[in-house]
Design a protein around this motif. Structure first.
Motif, PDB file in Angstrom:
ATOM      1  N   SER A  97       0.822  -1.171   0.074  1.00  0.00           N
ATOM      2  CA  SER A  97      -0.154  -0.120  -0.018  1.00  0.00           C
ATOM      3  C   SER A  97       0.833   1.138  -0.070  1.00  0.00           C
ATOM      4  O   SER A  97       1.583   1.435   0.840  1.00  0.00           O
ATOM      5  CB  SER A  97      -0.881   0.044   1.359  1.00  0.00           C
TER       6      SER A  97
ATOM      7  N   THR B 288      -0.312   4.247   0.543  1.00  0.00           N
ATOM      8  CA  THR B 288      -0.665   4.789   1.841  1.00  0.00           C
ATOM      9  C   THR B 288      -0.083   4.469   3.117  1.00  0.00           C
ATOM     10  O   THR B 288       0.342   5.337   3.878  1.00  0.00           O
ATOM     11  CB  THR B 288      -2.348   4.699   1.941  1.00  0.00           C
TER      12      THR B 288
ATOM     13  N   ARG C 122      -4.452   7.089  -1.257  1.00  0.00           N
ATOM     14  CA  ARG C 122      -5.722   6.852  -0.863  1.00  0.00           C
ATOM     15  C   ARG C 122      -6.693   7.190  -2.102  1.00  0.00           C
ATOM     16  O   ARG C 122      -7.526   6.691  -2.429  1.00  0.00           O
ATOM     17  CB  ARG C 122      -6.176   7.687   0.279  1.00  0.00           C
TER      18      ARG C 122
END
Length: 78
Positions: free
Chosen positions: A11, A13, A65
């Motif tokens: 990820s 994020t 995101r």
């Protein structure tokens, strides 16, 4: 929206948040560029690196995101 699943360690994020938080966490343990002679080139460079990590991490987390298409999972098989 049908979400696929990916491992949390893939990820953007997560890595953006880790990058942004690292200088703050290191500061809690006494590792900070703010200490010492503020006119020192080394200290100024360290401070610049800290700020770059914080803003860069925040930017990466935000992009991660906004472009997310999958749910996150802690399962290593994903």
């Amino acid at each position: 929206m049908d979400w696929d699943v990916k491992n949390i360690f893939k990820s953007k994020t997560l890595w953006g948040l880790v990058t942004a938080a690292t200088p703050t966490i290191l500061g809690w343990f006494g590792y900070s560029a703010a200490q010492g002679d503020v006119t020192s080139v080394v200290t100024q460079t360290q401070a610049w690196i800290e700020v770059t990590m914080q803003y860069g991490g925040f930017l990466l987390a935000t992009i991660g995101r906004l472009t997310a298409t999958k749910k996150l999972s802690l399962s290593p098989s994903q």
